[in-house]
Design a protein around this motif. Structure first.
Motif, mmCIF file in Angstrom:
data_model
loop_
_atom_site.group_PDB
_atom_site.id
_atom_site.type_symbol
_atom_site.label_atom_id
_atom_site.label_comp_id
_atom_site.label_asym_id
_atom_site.label_seq_id
_atom_site.Cartn_x
_atom_site.Cartn_y
_atom_site.Cartn_z
ATOM 1 N N ALA A 133 11.120 -0.128 7.039
ATOM 2 C CA ALA A 133 9.864 0.563 6.709
ATOM 3 C C ALA A 133 9.923 0.694 5.124
ATOM 4 C CB ALA A 133 9.927 2.021 7.199
ATOM 5 N N ALA A 134 11.152 0.920 4.405
ATOM 6 C CA ALA A 134 11.129 1.060 2.872
ATOM 7 C C ALA A 134 10.807 -0.370 2.452
ATOM 8 C CB ALA A 134 12.451 1.351 2.711
ATOM 9 N N LEU A 153 8.705 -2.589 3.738
ATOM 10 C CA LEU A 153 7.199 -2.800 3.855
ATOM 11 C C LEU A 153 6.486 -1.867 2.714
ATOM 12 C CD1 LEU A 153 4.988 -3.853 5.707
ATOM 13 C CD2 LEU A 153 5.394 -1.825 7.039
ATOM 14 N N VAL A 154 6.866 -0.579 2.445
ATOM 15 C CA VAL A 154 6.315 0.314 1.595
ATOM 16 C C VAL A 154 6.530 -0.569 0.219
ATOM 17 C CG1 VAL A 154 6.381 2.543 0.452
ATOM 18 C CG2 VAL A 154 6.708 2.439 2.952
ATOM 19 N N ALA A 155 7.761 -0.977 -0.125
ATOM 20 C CA ALA A 155 7.836 -1.630 -1.431
ATOM 21 C C ALA A 155 6.986 -2.825 -1.652
ATOM 22 C CB ALA A 155 9.335 -1.901 -1.483
ATOM 23 N N GLY A 170 4.031 -3.111 -0.208
ATOM 24 C CA GLY A 170 2.639 -2.320 -0.240
ATOM 25 C C GLY A 170 2.421 -2.018 -1.662
ATOM 26 N N LEU A 171 3.398 -1.215 -2.343
ATOM 27 C CA LEU A 171 3.515 -0.788 -3.689
ATOM 28 C C LEU A 171 3.248 -1.829 -4.685
ATOM 29 C CD1 LEU A 171 5.881 2.095 -3.842
ATOM 30 C CD2 LEU A 171 3.648 2.425 -3.652
ATOM 31 N N ALA A 198 3.451 -8.392 5.256
ATOM 32 C CA ALA A 198 3.265 -7.234 6.034
ATOM 33 C C ALA A 198 3.544 -7.648 7.636
ATOM 34 C CB ALA A 198 2.095 -6.470 6.355
ATOM 35 N N MET A 244 7.040 -6.026 9.114
ATOM 36 C CA MET A 244 6.828 -5.037 10.179
ATOM 37 C C MET A 244 7.810 -4.874 11.433
ATOM 38 S SD MET A 244 2.723 -4.348 10.671
ATOM 39 C CE MET A 244 2.470 -6.207 11.192
#
Length: 440
Positions: free
Chosen positions: A358-359, A361-363, A365-366, A394, A398
């Motif tokens: 998840a981290a 994926l967030v990174a 996305g940022l 993604a 995921m």
């Protein structure tokens, strides 16, 4: 402007590859590799629907490969022959799609209507059940209590992890049971209509010729139709293809300077599935650079909101359970979408793996958000490339994903090459100053 000069230098390698033998070299490679893939699928897949598809589609791809070989031989003798031209290549592509996607789809639908229960993937049943529930209750979703009351082996099929608009494809089956009311038939019809409209936009005739390049568009259409991941998905399940086609239509509207219609097309896709929402967000940012952000956003987010509102009013708990909790892994049963991509492998094998995935994926996305803020896409081509690379990242990261989802980034990346019609003036996207400001 020629196609070659319209292609950025970083993509010239693809243009050279795609131009081999007038495009027929890559055609032959596509059909030959696809034939091998489908033969392997027919022999080794653990899914009955996939094996059945592979047996039929292998013949279709082999036929297309033989035709492409014949075209190459004709071209060597007579380079100007119509049999080796772009129009003939379009005919072979149409034949390939008919024999590798539409024929297996129709065959499985007819056999299913005759009583075969192993001729449709689970998503077909889920969409058809959601259409029936929409007619009977006003919402396509079962609430958590209703799902819990189902036998354990049926709870997975009780979930509908789609947006409310997807249930519309299940309405024909809810009204009448026949082979032609199979959800896949309507998925194929919706996909074909959206792609035809996109082609009409990008091949619009002008006094000096068509707006876009037919050869480049042919390759883009192949990536959305005859590529095995697309043909297999449409023939056996199909729910992703109309979503993809509507997104590609939205990009075609963007390429031809129709921001309002681009928003409506991607909004229709977003009313079917969440996969379209990131595409909608990038298109809105593209719209901001053209002082049309609100026009894009009205359709891009307005249509999904209108689709969600009735189901939210009827049973908001069922909506949350199906659309949010289940895809995020908090449903009563786990999603079977577990392809061995990095995100899944990290989640399954690394301590606190889900948090790590998840981290990451967030990174990612940022990082994409920073890129969009600093250098917003000013052309449909760049918009499509960002969507392709973003969705690819993604999907790989995921924890819960499917191999079939790769059809989205592949199609966006190839479609991007066709989104700079030489007779429509486009802004100089990559040469824009880094400090460009977004304006509504």
């Amino acid at each position: 402007m020629s196609t070659a000069t319209a292609i950025p230098s970083r993509l010239k390698w693809w243009h050279r590859l795609d131009s081999t033998g007038g495009g027929l070299g890559l055609d032959l490679g596509l059909y030959a590799v696809s034939a091998a893939f489908t033969a392997i699928t027919a022999a080794t897949s653990t899914l009955v629907t996939h094996r059945h598809w592979g047996g039929l589609a292998a013949l279709g791809y082999l036929t297309a490969a033989l035709l492409a070989t014949g075209q190459l031989l004709v071209r060597r003798r007579r380079p100007d022959s119509a049999l080796a031209g772009v129009s003939a290549r379009w005919l072979v592509t149409g034949l390939a799609w008919a024999t590798t996607a539409l024929l297996p789809l129709t065959w499985q639908s007819i056999q299913r209507a005759a009583g075969r229960t192993d001729r449709a993937q689970e998503e077909v049943l889920v969409v058809e059940d959601s259409g029936r529930r929409l007619l009977e209750t006003g919402t396509p979703y079962l609430g958590p209590d209703s799902i819990a009351a189902l036998p354990p082996g049926e709870q997975l099929l009780g979930y509908t992890p789609y947006q409310p608009g997807m249930a519309l494809f299940g309405l024909p089956r809810a009204l009448h049971e026949a082979w032609w009311t199979d959800t896949r038939v309507w998925f194929a019809l919706g996909t074909a209509l959206a792609l035809i409209l996109a082609l009409r936009l990008l091949l619009r005739p002008t006094p000096t010729g068509p707006t876009g390049d037919p050869a480049t568009l042919l390759r883009a259409v192949q990536a959305a139709t005859v590529l095995p991941v697309c043909a297999l998905t449409l023939a056996t399940g199909g729910d992703d293809l109309p979503v993809l086609a509507l997104c590609l239509l939205a990009l075609a509207f963007a390429a031809t300077a129709r921001p309002g219609w681009a928003g409506i097309a991607v909004g229709a896709a977003g009313a079917l599935k969440l996969f379209a929402w990131p595409v909608a967000a990038v298109l809105v940012i593209w719209g901001l650079t053209r002082r049309a952000g609100l026009r894009v956003a009205a359709g891009a987010f307005g249509l999904p909101a209108l689709a969600l509102l009735p189901t939210l009013l009827v049973d908001h708990g069922a909506l949350v359970e199906n659309v949010l909790r289940f895809p995020l892994g908090h449903g009563l049963v786990a999603s079977p979408a577990q392809s061995p991509f990095p995100g899944y492998l990290i989640a399954a094998n690394v301590p606190a793996g889900r948090l790590v995935a998840a981290a990451l994926l967030v990174a990612a996305g940022l990082a994409i958000a920073v890129r969009l803020a600093r250098r917003p896409p000013r052309t449909a081509r760049t918009t499509s490339l960002i969507c392709g690379y973003g969705l690819l990242t993604a999907i790989l990261l995921m924890p819960t994903t499917r191999f079939g989802y790769l059809l989205y980034p592949i199609a966006f990346l190839v479609w991007a090459l066709a989104l700079d019609p030489p007779r429509i003036r486009q802004p100089a996207d990559e040469e824009a100053p880094r400090g460009v400001h977004l304006r509504t």
